[in-house]
Design a protein around this motif. Structure first.
Motif, mmCIF file in Angstrom:
data_model
loop_
_atom_site.group_PDB
_atom_site.id
_atom_site.type_symbol
_atom_site.label_atom_id
_atom_site.label_comp_id
_atom_site.label_asym_id
_atom_site.label_seq_id
_atom_site.Cartn_x
_atom_site.Cartn_y
_atom_site.Cartn_z
ATOM 1 N N THR A 228 23.255 -25.319 133.505
ATOM 2 C CA THR A 228 22.734 -26.636 133.161
ATOM 3 C C THR A 228 23.618 -27.377 132.159
ATOM 4 O O THR A 228 23.813 -28.592 132.279
ATOM 5 C CB THR A 228 21.301 -26.534 132.610
ATOM 6 N N VAL A 229 24.158 -26.661 131.177
ATOM 7 C CA VAL A 229 25.027 -27.337 130.209
ATOM 8 C C VAL A 229 26.330 -27.757 130.883
ATOM 9 O O VAL A 229 26.853 -28.852 130.637
ATOM 10 C CB VAL A 229 25.305 -26.430 128.997
ATOM 11 N N THR A 230 26.848 -26.891 131.752
ATOM 12 C CA THR A 230 28.036 -27.262 132.524
ATOM 13 C C THR A 230 27.763 -28.506 133.361
ATOM 14 O O THR A 230 28.600 -29.424 133.436
ATOM 15 C CB THR A 230 28.458 -26.097 133.440
ATOM 16 N N ALA A 231 26.594 -28.563 133.990
ATOM 17 C CA ALA A 231 26.237 -29.732 134.800
ATOM 18 C C ALA A 231 26.130 -30.987 133.942
ATOM 19 O O ALA A 231 26.592 -32.067 134.330
ATOM 20 C CB ALA A 231 24.921 -29.479 135.530
ATOM 21 N N ALA A 232 25.518 -30.858 132.756
ATOM 22 C CA ALA A 232 25.361 -32.018 131.868
ATOM 23 C C ALA A 232 26.725 -32.523 131.393
ATOM 24 O O ALA A 232 26.980 -33.738 131.366
ATOM 25 C CB ALA A 232 24.487 -31.651 130.681
ATOM 26 N N MET A 233 27.610 -31.606 131.013
ATOM 27 C CA MET A 233 28.941 -32.019 130.571
ATOM 28 C C MET A 233 29.728 -32.648 131.711
ATOM 29 O O MET A 233 30.433 -33.655 131.517
ATOM 30 C CB MET A 233 29.689 -30.808 130.017
ATOM 31 N N SER A 234 29.605 -32.081 132.903
ATOM 32 C CA SER A 234 30.334 -32.625 134.060
ATOM 33 C C SER A 234 29.889 -34.049 134.362
ATOM 34 O O SER A 234 30.715 -34.932 134.643
ATOM 35 C CB SER A 234 30.115 -31.725 135.280
ATOM 36 N N THR A 235 28.571 -34.279 134.306
ATOM 37 C CA THR A 235 28.055 -35.623 134.564
ATOM 38 C C THR A 235 28.527 -36.605 133.508
ATOM 39 O O THR A 235 28.898 -37.746 133.819
ATOM 40 C CB THR A 235 26.520 -35.591 134.588
ATOM 41 N N ALA A 236 28.526 -36.179 132.251
ATOM 42 C CA ALA A 236 28.980 -37.059 131.172
ATOM 43 C C ALA A 236 30.453 -37.405 131.331
ATOM 44 O O ALA A 236 30.862 -38.575 131.186
ATOM 45 C CB ALA A 236 28.735 -36.392 129.821
ATOM 46 N N LEU A 237 31.269 -36.414 131.649
ATOM 47 C CA LEU A 237 32.703 -36.654 131.825
ATOM 48 C C LEU A 237 32.976 -37.543 133.036
ATOM 49 O O LEU A 237 33.877 -38.387 133.012
ATOM 50 C CB LEU A 237 33.434 -35.320 131.959
ATOM 51 N N LEU A 238 32.186 -37.362 134.099
ATOM 52 C CA LEU A 238 32.343 -38.220 135.278
ATOM 53 C C LEU A 238 32.021 -39.667 134.935
ATOM 54 O O LEU A 238 32.740 -40.589 135.338
ATOM 55 C CB LEU A 238 31.439 -37.730 136.410
ATOM 56 N N GLU A 239 30.936 -39.880 134.189
ATOM 57 C CA GLU A 239 30.566 -41.246 133.819
ATOM 58 C C GLU A 239 31.648 -41.889 132.959
ATOM 59 O O GLU A 239 31.989 -43.060 133.137
ATOM 60 C CB GLU A 239 29.233 -41.248 133.081
ATOM 61 N N LEU A 240 32.215 -41.119 132.039
ATOM 62 C CA LEU A 240 33.285 -41.654 131.199
ATOM 63 C C LEU A 240 34.521 -41.975 132.035
ATOM 64 O O LEU A 240 35.200 -42.976 131.784
ATOM 65 C CB LEU A 240 33.632 -40.651 130.100
ATOM 66 N N ALA A 241 34.816 -41.140 133.024
ATOM 67 C CA ALA A 241 35.973 -41.391 133.879
ATOM 68 C C ALA A 241 35.785 -42.651 134.713
ATOM 69 O O ALA A 241 36.740 -43.391 134.972
ATOM 70 C CB ALA A 241 36.218 -40.184 134.789
#
Length: 315
Positions: A228-241
């Motif tokens: 879940t933390v990996t998923a949350a970080m991935s989503t945040a990084l995608l939004e920033l990208a």
């Protein structure tokens, strides 16, 4: 049986990859109850809130059996008052005071990872950041060897994949059983030689968990800590990208970072559906679901748009 035909959708046909906000809106627009790949999804906010507030009718018991654990997962597979007891035991480990004491160590780990990446021309953010950082934090919290990370990730991925099937009939449960055996060995080691880690404290604290409860907790935390933390970080990084304006705003005003983190987790939760099992016949609009129906409660909202500066409210 349902009293009317339930709208049917498939995740393959939903634009979740391009824009999960649009995808979840399509689910909501289809109906209050939608059948998706064999699961009944409850999609409207008021119905989801009513279900979450009524564990007597929408129970967590048996809702997580699809993950292949031989014992109930602690605390998510329990209803009050058992769930309340587990939360009380676990709360001190994740309180702001406890996490504040850990912050320097966590910041050092993050800086080390970013420092190594900065030496290269490129990186794959999921493999290089979103997987290793939360994973090593979890292993440290539970006192598990960092060298065990790769096989724990393999077990985690295999177990979570079980949840995509409507039943476990014919499923390969070997990874789940291997994970249980690994955790049993770790739990026995902590009982014999406790340390400062969470696993040691829950087996030897003032209100210690029994063997089944500790196993249920550890099994869950492997899934949650490594996914879940990996998923949350991935989503945040995608939004920033995807959003250069958002990146610029956060660079210019770093205090907005906490707003961004809270909102990305709220709007794009790493667990966008919460499973429950009905304990009696229940009517949602024109749809009647019988007892023992597996449902998924949609808690995802919409996509990020902009950042509000003052006060720090949803954007």
């Amino acid at each position: 049986m349902t009293t009317v035909d339930v709208p049917e959708l498939s995740f393959v046909g939903l634009p979740m990859t391009a824009d999960r906000g649009v995808g979840w809106k399509a689910v909501r627009d289809a109906g209050r109850v939608v059948l998706i790949d064999g699961w009944y999804y409850i999609s409207h906010r008021e119905d989801v809130l009513a279900a979450l507030r009524n564990p007597q009718l929408f129970s967590s018991k048996k809702a997580f059996d699809v993950l292949g654990s031989p014992i109930p997962l602690v605390p998510i597979a329990f209803d009050p008052p058992d769930h309340t007891r587990f939360r009380k035991i676990l709360q001190p480990f994740f309180s702001p005071h406890t996490l504040k004491a850990m912050l320097p160590s966590l910041q050092t780990q993050a800086l080390d990872i970013v420092g190594e990446i900065a030496k290269r021309d490129e990186c794959e953010v999921v493999a290089d950041i979103a997987i290793p950082y939360p994973s090593q934090v979890f292993l440290t919290l539970f006192g598990l060897p960092l060298e065990d990370l790769d096989r724990l990730v393999v077990w985690k991925d295999s177990v979570i994949a079980l949840a995509d099937a409507p039943s476990l009939e014919g499923a390969d449960l070997t990874p789940a059983l291997e994970l249980v055996a690994y955790l049993a060995e770790a739990i026995n080691a902590r009982r014999a030689n406790p340390g400062p880690d969470i696993l040691s404290q829950v087996v030897s604290g003032e209100d210690p968990l029994d063997d089944a409860e500790v196993m249920g907790l550890a099994f869950l935390f492997v899934l949650a800590g490594l996914d879940t933390v990996t998923a949350a970080m991935s989503t945040a990084l995608l939004e920033l990208a995807r959003n250069p304006e958002l990146r610029a705003t956060l660079r210019e005003d770093p205090e907005q970072m906490s707003v961004f983190i809270e909102e990305i987790v709220r709007l794009e939760p790493p667990a966008p559906m919460l499973p429950r099992v009905t304990t009696a016949e229940v009517a949602i609009g024109d749809v009647t679901l019988p007892a023992d129906t597996m449902v998924r409660l949609c808690v995802a909202r919409s996509t990020v748009t902009t950042v509000t500066r003052s006060p720090p409210t949803p954007w």
